[in-house]
Design a protein around this motif. Structure first.
Motif, PDB file in Angstrom:
ATOM      1  N   ASP A  96       0.850  -1.184   0.000  1.00 38.60           N
ATOM      2  CA  ASP A  96       0.000   0.000   0.000  1.00 38.60           C
ATOM      3  C   ASP A  96       0.890   1.239   0.000  1.00 38.60           C
ATOM      4  O   ASP A  96       1.530   1.562   1.008  1.00 38.60           O
ATOM      5  CB  ASP A  96      -0.911  -0.019   1.214  1.00 38.60           C
ATOM      6  N   SER A  97       0.953   1.933  -1.107  1.00 42.13           N
ATOM      7  CA  SER A  97       1.841   3.090  -1.228  1.00 42.13           C
ATOM      8  C   SER A  97       1.439   4.215  -0.275  1.00 42.13           C
ATOM      9  O   SER A  97       2.295   4.970   0.189  1.00 42.13           O
ATOM     10  CB  SER A  97       1.881   3.590  -2.664  1.00 42.13           C
ATOM     11  N   ALA A  98       0.161   4.315   0.059  1.00 39.45           N
ATOM     12  CA  ALA A  98      -0.272   5.354   0.999  1.00 39.45           C
ATOM     13  C   ALA A  98       0.307   5.104   2.386  1.00 39.45           C
ATOM     14  O   ALA A  98       0.708   6.041   3.075  1.00 39.45           O
ATOM     15  CB  ALA A  98      -1.794   5.414   1.062  1.00 39.45           C
ATOM     16  N   MET A  99       0.385   3.828   2.788  1.00 39.64           N
ATOM     17  CA  MET A  99       0.955   3.501   4.093  1.00 39.64           C
ATOM     18  C   MET A  99       2.443   3.845   4.118  1.00 39.64           C
ATOM     19  O   MET A  99       2.929   4.454   5.070  1.00 39.64           O
ATOM     20  CB  MET A  99       0.780   2.017   4.420  1.00 39.64           C
ATOM     21  N   LEU A 100       3.168   3.488   3.076  1.00 41.24           N
ATOM     22  CA  LEU A 100       4.596   3.794   3.031  1.00 41.24           C
ATOM     23  C   LEU A 100       4.826   5.304   3.006  1.00 41.24           C
ATOM     24  O   LEU A 100       5.743   5.804   3.655  1.00 41.24           O
ATOM     25  CB  LEU A 100       5.252   3.116   1.834  1.00 41.24           C
ATOM     26  N   CYS A 101       3.992   6.012   2.299  1.00 40.44           N
ATOM     27  CA  CYS A 101       4.086   7.473   2.275  1.00 40.44           C
ATOM     28  C   CYS A 101       3.855   8.039   3.667  1.00 40.44           C
ATOM     29  O   CYS A 101       4.564   8.948   4.112  1.00 40.44           O
ATOM     30  CB  CYS A 101       3.088   8.036   1.279  1.00 40.44           C
ATOM     31  N   TRP A 102       2.871   7.500   4.380  1.00 38.49           N
ATOM     32  CA  TRP A 102       2.582   7.950   5.739  1.00 38.49           C
ATOM     33  C   TRP A 102       3.771   7.693   6.645  1.00 38.49           C
ATOM     34  O   TRP A 102       4.145   8.546   7.455  1.00 38.49           O
ATOM     35  CB  TRP A 102       1.330   7.247   6.258  1.00 38.49           C
ATOM     36  N   LEU A 103       4.385   6.527   6.524  1.00 38.64           N
ATOM     37  CA  LEU A 103       5.557   6.214   7.347  1.00 38.64           C
ATOM     38  C   LEU A 103       6.718   7.147   7.031  1.00 38.64           C
ATOM     39  O   LEU A 103       7.433   7.595   7.937  1.00 38.64           O
ATOM     40  CB  LEU A 103       5.972   4.751   7.148  1.00 38.64           C
ATOM     41  N   GLN A 104       6.919   7.476   5.764  1.00 39.61           N
ATOM     42  CA  GLN A 104       7.969   8.419   5.387  1.00 39.61           C
ATOM     43  C   GLN A 104       7.678   9.808   5.953  1.00 39.61           C
ATOM     44  O   GLN A 104       8.595  10.522   6.385  1.00 39.61           O
ATOM     45  CB  GLN A 104       8.116   8.472   3.869  1.00 39.61           C
ATOM     46  N   THR A 105       6.406  10.175   5.996  1.00 40.46           N
ATOM     47  CA  THR A 105       6.026  11.448   6.610  1.00 40.46           C
ATOM     48  C   THR A 105       6.358  11.435   8.094  1.00 40.46           C
ATOM     49  O   THR A 105       6.818  12.440   8.648  1.00 40.46           O
ATOM     50  CB  THR A 105       4.526  11.724   6.390  1.00 40.46           C
ATOM     51  N   GLN A 106       6.161  10.279   8.737  1.00 38.80           N
ATOM     52  CA  GLN A 106       6.502  10.174  10.157  1.00 38.80           C
ATOM     53  C   GLN A 106       7.993  10.407  10.381  1.00 38.80           C
ATOM     54  O   GLN A 106       8.391  11.029  11.372  1.00 38.80           O
ATOM     55  CB  GLN A 106       6.094   8.807  10.716  1.00 38.80           C
ATOM     56  N   LEU A 107       8.816   9.943   9.461  1.00 38.75           N
ATOM     57  CA  LEU A 107      10.256  10.209   9.568  1.00 38.75           C
ATOM     58  C   LEU A 107      10.539  11.707   9.524  1.00 38.75           C
ATOM     59  O   LEU A 107      11.346  12.224  10.302  1.00 38.75           O
ATOM     60  CB  LEU A 107      11.023   9.508   8.440  1.00 38.75           C
ATOM     61  N   ARG A 108       9.874  12.398   8.617  1.00 38.94           N
ATOM     62  CA  ARG A 108      10.081  13.857   8.520  1.00 38.94           C
ATOM     63  C   ARG A 108       9.610  14.572   9.781  1.00 38.94           C
ATOM     64  O   ARG A 108      10.231  15.534  10.233  1.00 38.94           O
ATOM     65  CB  ARG A 108       9.395  14.405   7.272  1.00 38.94           C
ATOM     66  N   ARG A 153      13.296  -2.147   4.901  1.00 41.84           N
ATOM     67  CA  ARG A 153      12.886  -3.553   4.813  1.00 41.84           C
ATOM     68  C   ARG A 153      11.599  -3.686   3.996  1.00 41.84           C
ATOM     69  O   ARG A 153      11.437  -4.652   3.244  1.00 41.84           O
ATOM     70  CB  ARG A 153      12.668  -4.103   6.230  1.00 41.84           C
ATOM     71  N   LEU A 154      10.685  -2.733   4.129  1.00 41.20           N
ATOM     72  CA  LEU A 154       9.415  -2.804   3.419  1.00 41.20           C
ATOM     73  C   LEU A 154       9.533  -2.377   1.958  1.00 41.20           C
ATOM     74  O   LEU A 154       8.737  -2.818   1.128  1.00 41.20           O
ATOM     75  CB  LEU A 154       8.371  -1.929   4.110  1.00 41.20           C
ATOM     76  N   SER A 155      10.474  -1.548   1.631  1.00 40.44           N
ATOM     77  CA  SER A 155      10.598  -1.016   0.260  1.00 40.44           C
ATOM     78  C   SER A 155      10.737  -2.090  -0.798  1.00 40.44           C
ATOM     79  O   SER A 155      10.119  -1.985  -1.855  1.00 40.44           O
ATOM     80  CB  SER A 155      11.758  -0.025   0.179  1.00 40.44           C
ATOM     81  N   PRO A 156      11.530  -3.169  -0.590  1.00 40.36           N
ATOM     82  CA  PRO A 156      11.606  -4.204  -1.636  1.00 40.36           C
ATOM     83  C   PRO A 156      10.249  -4.840  -1.931  1.00 40.36           C
ATOM     84  O   PRO A 156       9.970  -5.195  -3.061  1.00 40.36           O
ATOM     85  CB  PRO A 156      12.570  -5.245  -1.062  1.00 40.36           C
ATOM     86  N   TYR A 157       9.406  -4.985  -0.919  1.00 35.68           N
ATOM     87  CA  TYR A 157       8.074  -5.544  -1.151  1.00 35.68           C
ATOM     88  C   TYR A 157       7.243  -4.639  -2.043  1.00 35.68           C
ATOM     89  O   TYR A 157       6.503  -5.096  -2.891  1.00 35.68           O
ATOM     90  CB  TYR A 157       7.327  -5.772   0.175  1.00 35.68           C
TER      91      TYR A 157
END
Length: 63
Positions: free
Chosen positions: A7-19, A55-59
């Motif tokens: 789910d690209s929205a979930m990964l985007c949300w996690l990247q936002t959490q990093l920021r 770890r999630l990016s390759p998936y």
């Protein structure tokens, strides 16, 4: 709760959490009364989240 890792929205949300954590770290670091233990905890969480995203990016790319 299970969330699909592709789910690209979930990964985007996690990247936002990093920021958000980065901004929080910068703000705390600039304060003379900063709690060093809190900064260390933030750094550990940031590092953990960074590793999880790696770890999630390759998936995501395989989908």
């Amino acid at each position: 709760m299970c969330v699909p890792v592709d789910d690209s929205a979930m990964l985007c949300w996690l990247q936002t959490q990093l920021r958000v954590i980065e901004a929080w770290q910068e703000e705390l670091s600039s304060r003379p009364d900063a709690d060093l233990h809190q900064l260390e905890r933030l750094a550990r969480h940031y590092n953990w989240l960074t590793e999880e995203l790696s770890r999630l990016s390759p998936y995501r790319q395989a989908a």
